[in-house]
Design a protein around this motif. Structure first.
Motif, short mmCIF file in Angstrom:
data_model
loop_
_atom_site.label_atom_id
_atom_site.label_comp_id
_atom_site.label_asym_id
_atom_site.label_seq_id
_atom_site.Cartn_x
_atom_site.Cartn_y
_atom_site.Cartn_z
N UNK A 25 -36.45 -52.95 -52.98
CA UNK A 25 -35.11 -52.37 -53.00
C UNK A 25 -34.60 -51.90 -51.66
N UNK A 26 -33.46 -51.23 -51.71
CA UNK A 26 -32.77 -50.75 -50.53
C UNK A 26 -32.28 -49.33 -50.77
N UNK A 27 -32.07 -48.61 -49.67
CA UNK A 27 -31.49 -47.27 -49.74
C UNK A 27 -30.20 -47.27 -48.94
N UNK A 28 -29.13 -46.77 -49.57
CA UNK A 28 -27.81 -46.74 -48.94
C UNK A 28 -27.30 -45.31 -48.83
N UNK A 29 -26.59 -45.04 -47.75
CA UNK A 29 -25.78 -43.84 -47.66
C UNK A 29 -24.50 -44.17 -48.41
N UNK A 30 -24.12 -43.31 -49.35
CA UNK A 30 -22.92 -43.55 -50.16
C UNK A 30 -22.07 -42.28 -50.20
N UNK A 31 -20.85 -42.48 -50.62
CA UNK A 31 -19.94 -41.34 -50.81
C UNK A 31 -19.51 -41.32 -52.27
N UNK A 32 -19.68 -40.16 -52.91
CA UNK A 32 -19.20 -40.02 -54.29
C UNK A 32 -17.69 -39.86 -54.24
N UNK A 33 -16.98 -40.72 -54.93
CA UNK A 33 -15.53 -40.77 -54.83
C UNK A 33 -14.84 -39.51 -55.37
N UNK A 34 -15.42 -38.86 -56.36
CA UNK A 34 -14.76 -37.72 -57.00
C UNK A 34 -14.64 -36.51 -56.07
N UNK A 35 -15.63 -36.29 -55.20
CA UNK A 35 -15.58 -35.10 -54.35
C UNK A 35 -16.00 -35.35 -52.90
N UNK A 36 -16.18 -36.62 -52.54
CA UNK A 36 -16.52 -37.05 -51.17
C UNK A 36 -17.89 -36.56 -50.72
N UNK A 37 -18.77 -36.23 -51.66
CA UNK A 37 -20.12 -35.80 -51.35
C UNK A 37 -20.92 -36.99 -50.85
N UNK A 38 -21.64 -36.81 -49.73
CA UNK A 38 -22.50 -37.85 -49.20
C UNK A 38 -23.83 -37.80 -49.96
N UNK A 39 -24.29 -38.96 -50.41
CA UNK A 39 -25.51 -39.08 -51.21
C UNK A 39 -26.30 -40.28 -50.71
N UNK A 40 -27.48 -40.44 -51.26
CA UNK A 40 -28.30 -41.63 -51.03
C UNK A 40 -28.49 -42.31 -52.37
N UNK A 41 -28.30 -43.62 -52.36
CA UNK A 41 -28.57 -44.42 -53.55
C UNK A 41 -29.71 -45.38 -53.24
N UNK A 42 -30.79 -45.24 -54.00
CA UNK A 42 -31.89 -46.19 -53.90
C UNK A 42 -31.69 -47.22 -54.98
N UNK A 43 -31.62 -48.49 -54.60
CA UNK A 43 -31.48 -49.57 -55.58
C UNK A 43 -32.81 -50.32 -55.63
N UNK A 44 -33.32 -50.50 -56.82
CA UNK A 44 -34.61 -51.15 -57.01
C UNK A 44 -34.40 -52.34 -57.94
N UNK A 45 -34.81 -53.54 -57.48
CA UNK A 45 -34.65 -54.76 -58.26
C UNK A 45 -35.78 -54.86 -59.28
#
Length: 104
Positions: A25-45
């Motif tokens: 998988x991969x890890x992305x820096x993401x932004x939650x659209x509802x409140x602009x909070x910066x998060x990390x999303x780990x995606x695992x195939x």
């Protein structure tokens, strides 16, 4: 184990950049659209995994979901995409990882 939420959850986030990747998988820096909070999303195939690996990965995600400690990055949510990826969303710890801190 209850059913994971589906794809619609992914649409609540905007990918900013790739932070790293591993064999599944991969890890992305993401932004939650509802409140602009910066998060990390780990995606695992999980489609590329054997049945035992899938079970262990899903079990690990459920364990992470229930961890609450000041020294553990806060869990936000977990869901599965229609393309068979498990997505784990957590707070973004912008100070780097533990290995980097130990080197300092």
């Amino acid at each position: 184990m209850h059913q994971l939420k589906q794809q619609e959850e992914f649409e609540k986030y905007k990918k900013i950049k790739l932070l790293g990747e591993g064999s599944f998988g991969k890890a992305y820096l993401i932004e939650r659209m509802s409140d602009r909070l910066m998060c990390v999303m780990k995606t695992i195939d999980i489609q590329r995994m054997g049945e035992q690996e899938k079970r262990e990965t899903l079990q690990e995600a459920k364990i992470i979901e229930h961890l609450q400690h000041p020294n553990i990055v806060k869990f936000i949510e977990v869901f599965k995409t229609k393309k068979g990826k498990l997505c784990i969303v957590m707070d973004y710890a912008d100070g780097g990882d533990l290995a980097g801190k130990l080197k300092e």
